[in-house]
Design an enzyme around this catalytic site. Structure first.
Site, PDB file in Angstrom:
ATOM      1  N   GLU A  80       0.776  -1.012   0.217  1.00 18.87           N
ATOM      2  CA  GLU A  80       0.023   0.173  -0.408  1.00 18.87           C
ATOM      3  C   GLU A  80       1.362   1.337   0.020  1.00 18.87           C
ATOM      4  O   GLU A  80       0.353   2.677  -0.649  1.00 18.87           O
ATOM      5  CB  GLU A  80      -0.757   0.248   1.161  1.00 18.87           C
ATOM      6  CG  GLU A  80      -1.747  -1.189   1.643  1.00 18.87           C
ATOM      7  CD  GLU A  80      -2.779  -1.237   2.342  1.00 18.87           C
ATOM      8  OE1 GLU A  80      -3.780  -1.127   2.419  1.00 18.87           O
ATOM      9  OE2 GLU A  80      -1.743  -1.017   4.068  1.00 18.87           O
TER      10      GLU A  80
ATOM     11  N   TYR B 198     -11.421  28.241  -2.009  1.00 15.54           N
ATOM     12  CA  TYR B 198     -11.526  26.354  -2.276  1.00 15.54           C
ATOM     13  C   TYR B 198     -10.049  26.626  -2.685  1.00 15.54           C
ATOM     14  O   TYR B 198      -9.283  25.032  -2.587  1.00 15.54           O
ATOM     15  CB  TYR B 198     -12.579  26.358  -3.397  1.00 15.54           C
ATOM     16  CG  TYR B 198     -13.979  26.809  -3.079  1.00 15.54           C
ATOM     17  CD1 TYR B 198     -14.795  27.036  -0.903  1.00 15.54           C
ATOM     18  CD2 TYR B 198     -14.538  26.797  -4.106  1.00 15.54           C
ATOM     19  CE1 TYR B 198     -15.938  27.517  -1.317  1.00 15.54           C
ATOM     20  CE2 TYR B 198     -15.630  27.473  -4.088  1.00 15.54           C
ATOM     21  CZ  TYR B 198     -16.198  28.155  -1.812  1.00 15.54           C
ATOM     22  OH  TYR B 198     -18.091  28.561  -1.928  1.00 15.54           O
TER      23      TYR B 198
ATOM     24  N   GLU C 265      -7.579   7.282   9.735  1.00 17.75           N
ATOM     25  CA  GLU C 265      -7.483   7.904  11.302  1.00 17.75           C
ATOM     26  C   GLU C 265      -6.511   8.893  11.114  1.00 17.75           C
ATOM     27  O   GLU C 265      -6.566  10.158  11.615  1.00 17.75           O
ATOM     28  CB  GLU C 265      -7.492   7.459  12.155  1.00 17.75           C
ATOM     29  CG  GLU C 265      -8.904   6.332  12.479  1.00 17.75           C
ATOM     30  CD  GLU C 265      -8.592   4.900  11.653  1.00 17.75           C
ATOM     31  OE1 GLU C 265      -8.841   4.135  11.717  1.00 17.75           O
ATOM     32  OE2 GLU C 265      -7.434   4.751  10.654  1.00 17.75           O
TER      33      GLU C 265
ATOM     34  N   LYS D 286     -10.523   5.521   1.318  1.00 21.77           N
ATOM     35  CA  LYS D 286     -10.148   4.149   0.421  1.00 21.77           C
ATOM     36  C   LYS D 286     -11.048   3.401  -0.451  1.00 21.77           C
ATOM     37  O   LYS D 286     -11.315   2.262   0.267  1.00 21.77           O
ATOM     38  CB  LYS D 286      -9.339   3.681   1.218  1.00 21.77           C
ATOM     39  CG  LYS D 286      -7.980   2.942   0.420  1.00 21.77           C
ATOM     40  CD  LYS D 286      -7.106   2.337   2.213  1.00 21.77           C
ATOM     41  CE  LYS D 286      -5.673   1.589   1.577  1.00 21.77           C
ATOM     42  NZ  LYS D 286      -4.798   1.656   2.389  1.00 21.77           N
TER      43      LYS D 286
END
Length: 126
Positions: A22, A54, A74, A99
């Site tokens: 990953e 933005y 997290e 994800k």
């Protein structure tokens, strides 16, 4: 306060996860934001200086997602919330990180987290 700026489904390539594969190969991450701020002054004056740009928020989130690496969603969400509260004139932020390409033994649309942080939360940790 109920005024919110919404930014939905921002997509970035990042290297976040617990497993080596990953962190070696970039994968897609999706981020939603809700920025709490009194928007009346900007609305009445039609003035960008009284709201949040933005483009600058998008660039800040991209920088965090694409240039750093976290094991946990997290931790990524926490980093985003901390940066936005520190750098922008907002009172509260909700961060959702998804994800979509999680490898599990079954079907899953995405794994994700949602956190809500307020300006005082950042000041207490600093």
């Amino acid at each position: 306060m109920t005024d919110r700026i919404l930014m939905a489904n921002m997509q970035f390539q990042g290297r976040h996860g617990v497993y080596d594969y990953e962190r070696l190969n970039p994968q897609r991450f999706e981020v939603d934001l809700e920025l709490v701020k009194d928007l009346q002054p900007a609305g009445l004056e039609d003035d960008l200086e009284q709201t949040v740009d933005y483009g600058k928020v998008f660039d800040a989130v991209r920088q965090i997602v694409e240039s750093t690496s976290y094991r946990l969603l997290e931790a990524l969400a926490e980093a985003i919330s901390h940066e936005l509260l520190a750098d922008f004139s907002i009172d509260e932020v909700t961060v959702r990180v998804r994800k979509p390409e999680v490898r599990l033994s079954g079907s899953l649309d995405y794994a994700g987290v949602e956190i809500v942080r307020r300006r005082g939360d950042v000041e207490r940790r600093s």
